[in-house]
Scaffold this motif. Structure first.
Motif: not given
Length: 264
Positions: A161-165
């Motif tokens: 999962t990609l970090p939010d920012l």
């Protein structure tokens, strides 16, 4: 034909570019897309809406109106690869899920690719280049924020999962270190959002090509995981989530607007 982009000039050294939120596809192209591709699943959904308030804070705003499936404005005109491993090119022929964009035998040929480059890619970049030059002349420096979003999970492009920012500075080459540091501090103000610098998304063509700190132009890319502000499937803007993210983005914009090189 509808305008290639919309542009609002700002009153500070900041320009925000949104190259991938466009939804327009010319009919002659749309008719050749697969039924799945016509939903434009790889759009940077609502990023123009997320940053629509930037002009009120003094920043300029440049937004592409046509889909990245027409041509990808964040790829070099010679279609050279930006990242190692799988990805999509100047004229994408598959989605981020690895599915074909075009019906069999209906992919664009070299002549069509050249026409799309001239018709869609060139005007956006001419405006982008011209405005950065103008900002530099007016203020002594220019700051470019290239704003993007993507699904939080895209196995073809990254694991997990990609970090939010995801802030990109092309490993420090596209912006002054002080600006990068202050931008990271602004984005990290709310511990509820995960954050990374120069991770999977270090900056695409726009960041790498226009960011030249030694010449007074500083460029950063912000890739936002779509789960941070919207429902991903089906795509829908989430006022609640977006409302929590907004103060963080406003803090970033405030930082970019007020920042100045030490020797200015």
């Amino acid at each position: 034909m509808k305008p290639i982009f919309s542009f609002q000039r700002g009153a500070t050294p900041l320009l925000v570019s949104v190259p991938h939120a466009g939804l327009l596809v010319p009919q002659l192209i749309n008719d050749r897309l697969t039924s799945q591709a016509r939903y434009l699943p790889d759009t940077d959904w609502f990023v123009d809406r997320v940053f629509q308030w930037v002009v009120e804070k003094g920043g300029g705003l440049l937004v592409a109106n046509y889909s990245r499936y027409v041509i990808d404005l964040n790829r070099p005109p010679d279609d050279a690869a930006l990242y190692a491993g799988p990805g999509t090119g100047l004229l994408p022929e598959q989605t981020f899920a690895g599915q074909p964009l075009y019906q069999p035998g209906k992919q664009p040929d070299e002549e069509e690719a050249s026409k799309r480059l001239q018709q869609f890619w060139m005007p956006y970049h001419q405006q982008l280049r011209s405005e950065l030059q103008d900002l530099k002349q007016r203020f002594g420096h220019a700051i470019l924020l290239d704003a993007h979003s993507i699904l939080s999970e895209v196995p073809m492009l990254f694991d997990g999962t990609l970090p939010d920012l995801n802030l990109g500075s092309y490993r420090g080459a596209s912006a002054d270190p002080g600006l990068v540091s202050e931008s990271m501090a602004a984005l990290g103000a709310d511990p509820g959002f995960s954050l990374v610098l120069d991770g999977r998304f270090q900056g695409g063509y726009i960041t790498r090509n226009y960011g030249c700190p030694c010449d007074g132009v500083h460029a950063l890319q912000l890739e936002i995981a779509q789960s941070a502000y919207m429902c991903e499937q089906p795509p829908a803007y989430d006022e609640g989530c977006a409302g929590q993210l907004l103060p963080v983005l406003q803090g970033l914009i405030d930082t970019l607007v007020r920042w100045s090189p030490a020797d200015d």
